[in-house]
Design a protein around this motif. Structure first.
Motif, PDB file in Angstrom:
ATOM      1  N   LYS A 116       0.857  -1.187   0.000  1.00 16.02           N
ATOM      2  CA  LYS A 116       0.000   0.000   0.000  1.00 16.02           C
ATOM      3  C   LYS A 116       0.890   1.233   0.000  1.00 16.02           C
ATOM      4  CE  LYS A 116      -3.672   2.446   2.519  1.00 16.02           C
ATOM      5  NZ  LYS A 116      -4.612   2.552   1.381  1.00 16.02           N
ATOM      6  N   VAL A 117       0.623   2.153  -0.936  1.00 19.11           N
ATOM      7  CA  VAL A 117       1.384   3.390  -1.055  1.00 19.11           C
ATOM      8  C   VAL A 117       0.468   4.563  -0.697  1.00 19.11           C
ATOM      9  CG1 VAL A 117       2.742   4.870  -2.585  1.00 19.11           C
ATOM     10  CG2 VAL A 117       2.794   2.375  -2.878  1.00 19.11           C
ATOM     11  N   ALA A 118       0.983   5.506   0.061  1.00 25.32           N
ATOM     12  CA  ALA A 118       0.203   6.677   0.452  1.00 25.32           C
ATOM     13  C   ALA A 118      -0.200   7.499  -0.779  1.00 25.32           C
ATOM     14  CB  ALA A 118       1.013   7.549   1.409  1.00 25.32           C
ATOM     15  N   ASP A 119      -1.289   8.233  -0.648  1.00 24.65           N
ATOM     16  CA  ASP A 119      -1.789   9.043  -1.768  1.00 24.65           C
ATOM     17  C   ASP A 119      -0.761  10.056  -2.255  1.00 24.65           C
ATOM     18  OD1 ASP A 119      -4.190   7.692  -1.664  1.00 24.65           O
ATOM     19  OD2 ASP A 119      -5.193   9.199  -0.418  1.00 24.65           O
ATOM     20  N   ASP A 120       0.102  10.521  -1.333  1.00 22.71           N
ATOM     21  CA  ASP A 120       1.115  11.506  -1.730  1.00 22.71           C
ATOM     22  C   ASP A 120       2.423  10.848  -2.166  1.00 22.71           C
ATOM     23  OD1 ASP A 120       2.161  10.618   0.657  1.00 22.71           O
ATOM     24  OD2 ASP A 120       2.181  12.578   1.649  1.00 22.71           O
ATOM     25  N   ASN A 121       2.428   9.505  -2.195  1.00 22.62           N
ATOM     26  CA  ASN A 121       3.606   8.726  -2.630  1.00 22.62           C
ATOM     27  C   ASN A 121       4.861   9.007  -1.816  1.00 22.62           C
ATOM     28  OD1 ASN A 121       1.956   9.241  -5.479  1.00 22.62           O
ATOM     29  ND2 ASN A 121       2.742   7.168  -5.219  1.00 22.62           N
ATOM     30  N   LYS A 122       4.659   9.277  -0.525  1.00 25.73           N
ATOM     31  CA  LYS A 122       5.803   9.523   0.345  1.00 25.73           C
ATOM     32  C   LYS A 122       5.938   8.486   1.457  1.00 25.73           C
ATOM     33  CE  LYS A 122       6.083  14.491  -0.562  1.00 25.73           C
ATOM     34  NZ  LYS A 122       7.311  14.317  -1.380  1.00 25.73           N
ATOM     35  N   ALA A 123       5.097   7.487   1.429  1.00 28.20           N
ATOM     36  CA  ALA A 123       5.187   6.395   2.401  1.00 28.20           C
ATOM     37  C   ALA A 123       4.544   5.150   1.790  1.00 28.20           C
ATOM     38  CB  ALA A 123       4.482   6.763   3.708  1.00 28.20           C
ATOM     39  N   ALA A 124       5.016   3.994   2.226  1.00 28.33           N
ATOM     40  CA  ALA A 124       4.459   2.733   1.748  1.00 28.33           C
ATOM     41  C   ALA A 124       4.693   1.641   2.775  1.00 28.33           C
ATOM     42  CB  ALA A 124       5.081   2.330   0.409  1.00 28.33           C
ATOM     43  N   VAL A 125       3.827   0.642   2.753  1.00 28.95           N
ATOM     44  CA  VAL A 125       3.982  -0.536   3.595  1.00 28.95           C
ATOM     45  C   VAL A 125       3.902  -1.762   2.700  1.00 28.95           C
ATOM     46  CG1 VAL A 125       2.879  -1.993   5.358  1.00 28.95           C
ATOM     47  CG2 VAL A 125       3.101   0.462   5.731  1.00 28.95           C
ATOM     48  N   ILE A 126       4.806  -2.709   2.922  1.00 31.64           N
ATOM     49  CA  ILE A 126       4.803  -3.976   2.193  1.00 31.64           C
ATOM     50  C   ILE A 126       4.781  -5.097   3.217  1.00 31.64           C
ATOM     51  CG2 ILE A 126       7.331  -3.914   1.989  1.00 31.64           C
ATOM     52  CD1 ILE A 126       7.011  -5.478  -0.657  1.00 31.64           C
ATOM     53  N   VAL A 127       3.947  -6.110   2.982  1.00 33.65           N
ATOM     54  CA  VAL A 127       3.776  -7.181   3.948  1.00 33.65           C
ATOM     55  C   VAL A 127       3.742  -8.531   3.236  1.00 33.65           C
ATOM     56  CG1 VAL A 127       1.248  -7.056   3.886  1.00 33.65           C
ATOM     57  CG2 VAL A 127       2.374  -7.959   5.922  1.00 33.65           C
ATOM     58  N   GLU A 128       4.250  -9.555   3.908  1.00 35.35           N
ATOM     59  CA  GLU A 128       4.140 -10.931   3.420  1.00 35.35           C
ATOM     60  C   GLU A 128       3.331 -11.742   4.409  1.00 35.35           C
ATOM     61  OE1 GLU A 128       6.754 -14.978   2.363  1.00 35.35           O
ATOM     62  OE2 GLU A 128       7.793 -13.157   3.008  1.00 35.35           O
ATOM     63  N   VAL A 129       2.301 -12.415   3.902  1.00 32.82           N
ATOM     64  CA  VAL A 129       1.497 -13.323   4.710  1.00 32.82           C
ATOM     65  C   VAL A 129       1.603 -14.698   4.076  1.00 32.82           C
ATOM     66  CG1 VAL A 129      -0.775 -13.848   5.655  1.00 32.82           C
ATOM     67  CG2 VAL A 129      -0.097 -11.454   5.313  1.00 32.82           C
TER      68      VAL A 129
END
Length: 289
Positions: free
Chosen positions: A65-78
């Motif tokens: 998931k990337v923030a709307d302003d493209n200045k933060a993101a989270v990546i996860v593995e399940v």
């Protein structure tokens, strides 16, 4: 009535963590059906999610998931035990919910997310019959962030200083395809270089035997330079245009590659080797008894 064997009690005990007598009692009540015994024990509140018969969760999905302003993101593995489950709506919903919670809470690693999602994970395990684990999570912040998902198995987040989201995404796509080990040659450890030199010397022992020391040094230097180029993102030829290196591509656009995160489903997990021939033979032998 099915005879309750010591092996059945042992398996139920290993999968539930309950005492021997409790496991024997549950098996008697369930007529020797281990899965029913587990369900009955869960229903009685004596256990939560039981381990699933020795299976390793090495499949699953990556989500970003990337923030709307493209200045933060989270990546996860399940992780799940089978790729089949990774494609089902229940699993996808759990992954999506986990990602949204992690992003909203600002988590930077998996530990707090695992705690948050334990009840939901237990419910999914009970419903689908497979082990499910939130394995890892990374949060990235920066000037310009782009992400790329290759199906549900590979996810990449790239951070640039300057440039555009489109450029960051293109480089993320390159990372997904080329799997660089490092960002730049300067990040390659002395240990990694020494190991590469050792491998080169071993593989080329006959070729370098008897050659002058300076010739051998040049051969080793050439191999190390090639290794640095192949292993470092900014030195790799860009997949969409091999005539230009990734670092030069960014520089040409007035940008600099600051970091990348690449997750691939199951990487680093030791998978059990299944010998189907032996398994079938064992089942046939057991059926004769």
């Amino acid at each position: 009535m099915t005879q309750i064997t010591a092996a059945m009690v042992k398996e139920l005990r290993e999968r539930t963590g309950q005492g021997m007598m409790d496991c024997k009692k549950a098996l008697n009540a369930a007529g020797g059906d281990i899965e029913k015994a587990i369900d009955d024990m869960r229903a009685a509140g004596s256990i939560k999610a039981a381990k699933k018969a020795g299976n390793i969760a090495a499949e699953g999905a990556i989500a970003v998931k990337v923030a709307d302003d493209n200045k933060a993101a989270v990546i996860v593995e399940v992780n799940s035990q089978t790729d089949f489950l990774a494609l089902q709506d229940d699993f996808k919903g759990f992954v999506s919910d986990s990602l949204e919670k992690a992003f909203a809470a600002g988590y930077t690693d998996a530990a707090p997310l695992i705690a948050d999602q334990e009840s939901a994970r237990e419910a999914l395990v009970a419903k689908c019959g497979e082990n499910v684990n939130i394995r890892r999570l990374a949060r990235v912040e920066g000037d310009v962030i782009g992400a790329y998902l290759h199906g549900h198995r590979i996810g990449v987040v790239v951070t640039l200083k300057g440039g555009t989201v489109e450029l960051a995404r293109d480089i993320a796509m390159h990372v997904a395809a080329s799997n660089p080990q490092f960002l730049a040659p300067s990040e390659v450890s002395e240990e990694a270089v020494a190991k590469e030199k050792e491998i080169f010397m071993a593989l080329n022992a006959e070729k370098i035997a008897g050659k002058p020391e300076n010739i051998v040094e040049n051969m080793v230097k050439g191999r190390i330079n090639k290794f640095l180029s192949e292993a470092s993102l900014v030195e790799q030829p860009f997949v969409k245009d091999p005539e230009i290196k990734v670092g030069d591509l960014a520089k040409k656009a007035g940008a600099e590659v600051i970091s990348f995160v690449r997750f691939e489903v199951g990487e680093g997990i030791e998978r059990a080797e299944v010998d189907f021939a032996s398994e079938v033979a064992a089942q046939l032998e057991a059926s004769k008894k």
